[in-house]
Scaffold this motif. Structure first.
Motif, PDB file in Angstrom:
ATOM      1  N   PHE A   1       0.843  -1.193   0.000  1.00 33.16           N
ATOM      2  CA  PHE A   1       0.000   0.000   0.000  1.00 33.16           C
ATOM      3  C   PHE A   1       0.878   1.242   0.000  1.00 33.16           C
ATOM      4  CE2 PHE A   1      -2.458  -3.292   2.100  1.00 33.16           C
ATOM      5  CZ  PHE A   1      -3.744  -3.139   1.599  1.00 33.16           C
ATOM      6  N   VAL A   2       0.534   2.203  -0.867  1.00 29.33           N
ATOM      7  CA  VAL A   2       1.134   3.538  -0.813  1.00 29.33           C
ATOM      8  C   VAL A   2      -0.012   4.534  -0.750  1.00 29.33           C
ATOM      9  CG1 VAL A   2       2.558   5.262  -1.960  1.00 29.33           C
ATOM     10  CG2 VAL A   2       3.195   2.846  -2.094  1.00 29.33           C
ATOM     11  N   ILE A   3      -0.088   5.254   0.350  1.00 30.18           N
ATOM     12  CA  ILE A   3      -1.135   6.254   0.551  1.00 30.18           C
ATOM     13  C   ILE A   3      -0.511   7.632   0.379  1.00 30.18           C
ATOM     14  CG2 ILE A   3      -2.909   7.142   2.100  1.00 30.18           C
ATOM     15  CD1 ILE A   3      -3.328   4.214   1.410  1.00 30.18           C
ATOM     16  N   PHE A   4      -0.972   8.377  -0.610  1.00 28.75           N
ATOM     17  CA  PHE A   4      -0.547   9.762  -0.802  1.00 28.75           C
ATOM     18  C   PHE A   4      -1.558  10.672  -0.111  1.00 28.75           C
ATOM     19  CE2 PHE A   4       1.030   7.626  -4.708  1.00 28.75           C
ATOM     20  CZ  PHE A   4       2.387   7.876  -4.552  1.00 28.75           C
ATOM     21  N   MET A   5      -1.060  11.579   0.697  1.00 30.38           N
ATOM     22  CA  MET A   5      -1.950  12.505   1.397  1.00 30.38           C
ATOM     23  C   MET A   5      -1.436  13.930   1.251  1.00 30.38           C
ATOM     24  SD  MET A   5      -3.226  12.551   5.380  1.00 30.38           S
ATOM     25  CE  MET A   5      -3.901  10.913   5.180  1.00 30.38           C
ATOM     26  N   THR A   6      -2.354  14.840   0.974  1.00 27.74           N
ATOM     27  CA  THR A   6      -2.017  16.264   0.936  1.00 27.74           C
ATOM     28  C   THR A   6      -2.693  16.957   2.116  1.00 27.74           C
ATOM     29  OG1 THR A   6      -3.864  16.625  -0.593  1.00 27.74           O
ATOM     30  CG2 THR A   6      -1.660  16.361  -1.543  1.00 27.74           C
TER      31      THR A   6
ATOM     32  N   THR B   1       6.398  -0.823   7.739  1.00 24.04           N
ATOM     33  CA  THR B   1       5.622   0.417   7.725  1.00 24.04           C
ATOM     34  C   THR B   1       6.536   1.631   7.733  1.00 24.04           C
ATOM     35  OG1 THR B   1       5.460   0.383  10.149  1.00 24.04           O
ATOM     36  CG2 THR B   1       3.665  -0.657   8.912  1.00 24.04           C
ATOM     37  N   ALA B   2       6.172   2.649   6.958  1.00 24.06           N
ATOM     38  CA  ALA B   2       6.997   3.851   6.877  1.00 24.06           C
ATOM     39  C   ALA B   2       6.115   5.071   6.629  1.00 24.06           C
ATOM     40  CB  ALA B   2       8.039   3.721   5.769  1.00 24.06           C
ATOM     41  N   LEU B   3       6.514   6.180   7.210  1.00 16.38           N
ATOM     42  CA  LEU B   3       5.873   7.477   7.001  1.00 16.38           C
ATOM     43  C   LEU B   3       6.917   8.458   6.507  1.00 16.38           C
ATOM     44  CD1 LEU B   3       3.706   9.744   7.365  1.00 16.38           C
ATOM     45  CD2 LEU B   3       4.466   9.906   9.748  1.00 16.38           C
ATOM     46  N   ILE B   4       6.626   9.084   5.374  1.00 20.43           N
ATOM     47  CA  ILE B   4       7.491  10.135   4.835  1.00 20.43           C
ATOM     48  C   ILE B   4       6.662  11.407   4.744  1.00 20.43           C
ATOM     49  CG2 ILE B   4       9.040  10.829   2.985  1.00 20.43           C
ATOM     50  CD1 ILE B   4       9.844   8.188   4.310  1.00 20.43           C
ATOM     51  N   GLY B   5       7.073  12.439   5.476  1.00 23.82           N
ATOM     52  CA  GLY B   5       6.386  13.718   5.384  1.00 23.82           C
ATOM     53  C   GLY B   5       5.647  14.085   6.644  1.00 23.82           C
ATOM     54  N   LYS B   6       4.484  14.646   6.460  1.00 21.79           N
ATOM     55  CA  LYS B   6       3.726  15.208   7.572  1.00 21.79           C
ATOM     56  C   LYS B   6       2.982  14.140   8.341  1.00 21.79           C
ATOM     57  CE  LYS B   6       0.355  18.697   8.892  1.00 21.79           C
ATOM     58  NZ  LYS B   6      -0.541  19.785   8.472  1.00 21.79           N
ATOM     59  N   SER B   7       3.072  14.192   9.653  1.00 25.14           N
ATOM     60  CA  SER B   7       2.291  13.340  10.542  1.00 25.14           C
ATOM     61  C   SER B   7       1.172  14.156  11.174  1.00 25.14           C
ATOM     62  CB  SER B   7       3.188  12.758  11.643  1.00 25.14           C
ATOM     63  OG  SER B   7       2.427  12.347  12.754  1.00 25.14           O
ATOM     64  N   HIS B   8       1.531  15.165  11.925  1.00 27.85           N
ATOM     65  CA  HIS B   8       0.630  16.056  12.668  1.00 27.85           C
ATOM     66  C   HIS B   8      -0.367  15.285  13.529  1.00 27.85           C
ATOM     67  CE1 HIS B   8      -1.258  20.346  12.628  1.00 27.85           C
ATOM     68  NE2 HIS B   8      -0.634  20.053  13.764  1.00 27.85           N
ATOM     69  N   LEU B   9       0.125  14.236  14.150  1.00 32.27           N
ATOM     70  CA  LEU B   9      -0.629  13.540  15.187  1.00 32.27           C
ATOM     71  C   LEU B   9      -0.262  14.104  16.557  1.00 32.27           C
ATOM     72  CD1 LEU B   9      -0.304   9.903  13.813  1.00 32.27           C
ATOM     73  CD2 LEU B   9      -2.278  11.440  13.612  1.00 32.27           C
TER      74      LEU B   9
ATOM     75  N   PHE C   1       4.499  -4.138   2.420  1.00 34.15           N
ATOM     76  CA  PHE C   1       4.794  -2.883   3.097  1.00 34.15           C
ATOM     77  C   PHE C   1       3.631  -1.911   2.969  1.00 34.15           C
ATOM     78  CE2 PHE C   1       6.742  -2.230  -1.173  1.00 34.15           C
ATOM     79  CZ  PHE C   1       6.108  -1.057  -1.567  1.00 34.15           C
ATOM     80  N   PHE C   2       3.595  -0.987   3.907  1.00 34.37           N
ATOM     81  CA  PHE C   2       2.652   0.127   3.908  1.00 34.37           C
ATOM     82  C   PHE C   2       3.467   1.405   4.006  1.00 34.37           C
ATOM     83  CE2 PHE C   2       0.237   3.442   6.007  1.00 34.37           C
ATOM     84  CZ  PHE C   2      -0.955   3.436   5.307  1.00 34.37           C
ATOM     85  N   LEU C   3       3.319   2.269   3.016  1.00 36.30           N
ATOM     86  CA  LEU C   3       4.052   3.533   2.958  1.00 36.30           C
ATOM     87  C   LEU C   3       3.053   4.682   2.877  1.00 36.30           C
ATOM     88  CD1 LEU C   3       6.596   5.317   2.536  1.00 36.30           C
ATOM     89  CD2 LEU C   3       6.446   4.772   0.090  1.00 36.30           C
ATOM     90  N   MET C   4       3.124   5.601   3.833  1.00 35.94           N
ATOM     91  CA  MET C   4       2.321   6.822   3.773  1.00 35.94           C
ATOM     92  C   MET C   4       3.219   7.970   3.355  1.00 35.94           C
ATOM     93  SD  MET C   4      -0.177   8.632   6.611  1.00 35.94           S
ATOM     94  CE  MET C   4      -1.499   7.450   6.351  1.00 35.94           C
TER      95      MET C   4
END
Length: 540
Positions: free
Chosen positions: A16-21, A105-113, A254-257
């Protein structure tokens, strides 16, 4: 388990690759019908998947809706009711569930949690006005929490130029995090150390004081001196490519956000993206077309703030704008979105080079919308117009080839993303998850919900209210109804005949029955959203 397309639940691993703006309204994409904006790579995701035209946020503010995406729960349940409240680690995220099942699992960029400004809250703790003895700090609120502990300060201010400054992992389920905090050319996080390693001192180039010459009048718009190659979107593209290289070598799903801080204000598209779009070319119905409109009282209050010189033009709350300012903001937002689209193109190309594109679900969405001139407003706030609460959602699944290029009018919510990913990964949802899997919509356009609930609560006074506002909204296939706490104000719009929400029918005698029916539906949605966790431990 439901049966969908042949490969939907096969033994073959699915990535999974989730793109978020951030702050990206639904109609600002080429595939959504924008007449000027160029987004070929996001459009390519839509051409391979299903585009949701009625996808709504659970809360139209950054932190609450991001928490709803991660937990599949409403903001009144997971506790992040407004910006300024970190997501408790007591809440289970769907990324944790993926990680628990063996996903990388990986996060690249904004989290803002978590909070990143370090600023004190606007909301003041009440003090007894009857001379009563105050409780000790440990008992000063009805629920014990540990939200002031150091684990909730990881996104906050520190010397982010230090390459050793990292969040502790796993971070809400992410084993790898390359963090961006903030927005526009004011972004920080691990991005600063990356830019510094490339010889770019972002802190010396960013902000309006260092801006290149320009003639734009729009508040919070400046021509950044940060070059394209060192802008946050470029950082996210490069670190995402590196993450894909590492994830592809692990021989497990893998899951990449991939989470971009743009096109949220300030409006600072870098380099060629600054003047890629012209204000005069922006669609009039988006830029400014509300002259003579009889606005609700809370919208008029924002107009009056600007007219009387009381508006905070450099903040986060909505402001009133004129036509020139609205068109400029729209054009610059388009520049930031195309910058993002180019970054997404680079990331998708890397997946293709690794031979992963036919094994990867691609998803594109955003955390909330933006007024962007509609109703003479800019930014966001407690006025739940479609431009604010409706966001993009595209799901491209290699197992659903028969629905490529499809569009759906089925209702869906940000809380549904977690349930959809979990079911697609073959995992059961945890007790208390409120979202619904969208796989029936994706596979055969079957309805999964008839309406969506949108909640919002503010810390600060705004929109003319005499206390921080709270508003709950119900949207179905035809209507939008909004109810405000401690106010006679209400809104009722017929989206079929009045898609731009110009005629408020709340007090219309012709719509008393419809209003009553919708209020009853809103109540039922609120009842359905009551927390069911924890699970009972006994009968009694």
């Amino acid at each position: 388990m439901r049966q969908y397309s042949k490969r939907m639940h096969s033994d073959e691993p699915t990535h999974f690759v989730i793109f978020m703006t951030d702050q990206h309204r639904a109609d600002l994409l080429g595939c959504a019908g924008h007449p000027v904006l160029h987004t070929p790579h996001i459009d390519g995701i839509a051409a391979q998947g299903v585009l949701f035209e009625r996808f709504y946020v659970a809360n139209p503010a950054c932190m609450p809706n991001r928490a709803s995406i991660m937990t599949g729960r409403t903001s009144s349940v997971h506790g992040v009711r407004c910006n300024g409240l970190p997501l408790s680690t007591n809440e289970v995220t769907f990324v944790e569930l993926l990680r628990d099942s063996g996903y990388a699992t990986a996060l690249i960029g904004k989290s803002h949690l978590q909070n990143y400004t370090g600023l004190a809250p606007k909301l003041a703790r009440p003090v007894s006005d009857r001379g009563l003895r105050e409780p000790s700090p440990a008992l000063a609120q009805s629920r014990r929490d540990h939200l002031d502990s150091d684990i909730y300060k990881q996104e906050g201010p520190r010397d982010w130029r230090d390459p050793e400054a990292r969040v502790a992992v796993p971070f809400y389920g992410f084993d790898h995090v390359d963090l961006v905090t903030g927005h526009g050319d004011l972004a920080e996080g691990n991005y600063l150390a990356w830019a510094q390693a490339r010889g770019v001192d972002v802190l010396a180039l960013r902000g309006p004081e260092q801006a290149l010459p320009h003639e734009y009048a729009c508040p919070q718009a400046w021509r950044t001196a940060v070059p394209e190659s060192a802008y946050p979107s470029s950082y996210i593209a490069e670190k995402s490519i590196e993450a894909i290289d590492e994830l592809a070598a692990q021989q497990r799903p893998f899951f990449l956000m991939v989470s971009f801080p743009d096109p949220h204000h300030p409006f600072t598209p870098p380099g060629r993206y600054w003047d890629m779009y012209k204000p005069q070319d922006m669609p009039a119905e988006h830029a400014f077309a509300d002259a003579g409109w009889e606005a609700p009282a809370h919208v008029k209050a924002v107009w009056n703030e600007r007219a009387e010189g009381r508006a905070q033009l450099g903040g986060f709350a909505a402001i009133s704008v004129d036509e020139r300012e609205a068109r400029e903001a729209h054009a610059l937002t388009c520049g930031m979105i195309t910058c993002i689209d180019d970054a997404i193109g680079r990331i998708i190309d890397r997946l293709r080079r690794h031979g992963l594109i036919d094994k990867t679900v691609l998803c594109f969405t955003s955390d909330h919308g933006e007024f962007l001139g509609d109703h003479r407003l800019l930014l966001k706030g407690p006025a739940h117009f479609q431009s604010l609460i409706r966001v993009p959602f595209i799901w491209a699944d290699p197992a659903v080839t028969h629905r490529r290029g499809a569009r759906t009018q089925r209702m869906a919510s940000s809380v549904d993303l977690s349930a959809t990913v979990l079911e697609r990964a073959g995992l059961a949802a945890p007790w208390g998850l409120q979202g619904r899997s969208l796989l029936p919509v994706i596979d055969r356009d079957a309805e999964v919900r008839q309406a969506v609930l949108v909640e919002e609560e503010q810390q600060r006074l705004c929109f003319g209210f005499d206390r921080p506002p709270r508003v709950h909204t119900l949207v179905d296939s035809r209507w939008r109804i909004s109810v405000y706490r401690d106010s006679e104000l209400g809104e009722l719009y017929d989206l079929a005949t009045d898609p731009r929400e110009r005629t408020n029918l709340w007090d219309a005698s012709t719509h008393v029955a419809v209003k009553a029916q919708l209020l009853a539906r809103l109540l039922r949605e609120q009842l359905a959203a009551v927390d069911r966790a924890p699970f009972p431990t006994s009968l009694a």
